[in-house]
Motif scaffolding. Structure first.
Motif, PDB file in Angstrom:
ATOM      1  N   THR A  87       0.733  -1.189  -0.053  1.00  0.00           N
ATOM      2  CA  THR A  87       0.022   0.164   0.006  1.00  0.00           C
ATOM      3  C   THR A  87       0.740   1.293  -0.023  1.00  0.00           C
ATOM      4  OG1 THR A  87      -0.025  -0.178   2.725  1.00  0.00           O
ATOM      5  CG2 THR A  87      -2.045  -1.094   1.292  1.00  0.00           C
ATOM      6  N   ILE A  88       0.318   2.409  -0.587  1.00  0.00           N
ATOM      7  CA  ILE A  88       1.131   3.509  -0.840  1.00  0.00           C
ATOM      8  C   ILE A  88       0.247   4.743  -0.127  1.00  0.00           C
ATOM      9  CG2 ILE A  88       2.372   5.241  -2.307  1.00  0.00           C
ATOM     10  CD1 ILE A  88       2.345   2.778  -4.327  1.00  0.00           C
ATOM     11  N   ASP A  89       0.973   5.381   0.748  1.00  0.00           N
ATOM     12  CA  ASP A  89       0.417   6.394   1.242  1.00  0.00           C
ATOM     13  C   ASP A  89       0.728   7.723   0.527  1.00  0.00           C
ATOM     14  OD1 ASP A  89      -0.861   8.315   2.686  1.00  0.00           O
ATOM     15  OD2 ASP A  89       0.671   8.134   4.820  1.00  0.00           O
ATOM     16  N   HIS A  90      -0.236   8.199  -0.342  1.00  0.00           N
ATOM     17  CA  HIS A  90       0.250   9.276  -1.030  1.00  0.00           C
ATOM     18  C   HIS A  90       0.149  10.859  -0.393  1.00  0.00           C
ATOM     19  CE1 HIS A  90      -0.100   6.977  -4.724  1.00  0.00           C
ATOM     20  NE2 HIS A  90      -1.296   6.229  -4.345  1.00  0.00           N
ATOM     21  N   ILE A  91      -0.486  10.852   0.836  1.00  0.00           N
ATOM     22  CA  ILE A  91      -0.426  12.222   1.360  1.00  0.00           C
ATOM     23  C   ILE A  91       0.376  12.272   2.425  1.00  0.00           C
ATOM     24  CG2 ILE A  91      -2.052  13.458   2.741  1.00  0.00           C
ATOM     25  CD1 ILE A  91      -4.519  12.206   1.232  1.00  0.00           C
ATOM     26  N   LYS A  92       1.278  13.202   2.276  1.00  0.00           N
ATOM     27  CA  LYS A  92       2.050  13.407   3.311  1.00  0.00           C
ATOM     28  C   LYS A  92       1.898  14.949   4.166  1.00  0.00           C
ATOM     29  CE  LYS A  92       4.968  10.178   2.051  1.00  0.00           C
ATOM     30  NZ  LYS A  92       5.414   9.139   2.394  1.00  0.00           N
TER      31      LYS A  92
END
Length: 102
Positions: A40-45
């Motif tokens: 899974t990739i967390d796009h929001i930083k």
């Protein structure tokens, strides 16, 4: 005896419907076996400043909603008190309002 043919038709219809459902199952537990392998990739930083701004906005909205709820509660109590007062005056003090009076 009447009705044997219609019952046989009903039984056949149920069997055919069940056979159709077996073909159209949307998902099975087997479809979920390999889900853990997908990364899974967390796009929001979110920066600490952004988090602080979001927190402040939430606090402001909460205060606003609490004030609105208190206002609605007080107005409701005031309206109910007026209604009960008018009912009391109408019943016990013989103040009658004539609707058809001109």
């Amino acid at each position: 005896m009447a009705g044997e043919g219609s019952m046989m038709h009903a039984i056949k219809t149920i069997q055919n419907n069940k056979a159709l459902l077996k073909d159209k199952r949307r998902s099975s537990w087997k479809n979920y076996l390999g889900v853990k392998d997908v990364p899974t990739i967390d796009h929001i930083k979110a920066s600490p400043e952004l988090l602080a701004q979001i927190r402040e906005n939430c606090k402001k909205e909460k205060k606003k909603s609490i004030k609105e709820n208190i206002l609605y509660f007080v107005l409701t109590l005031f309206t109910i008190a007026i209604i009960f007062y008018l009912i009391y005056q109408y019943i016990f003090n013989d103040i009658h309002i004539d609707v058809y009076e001109q």
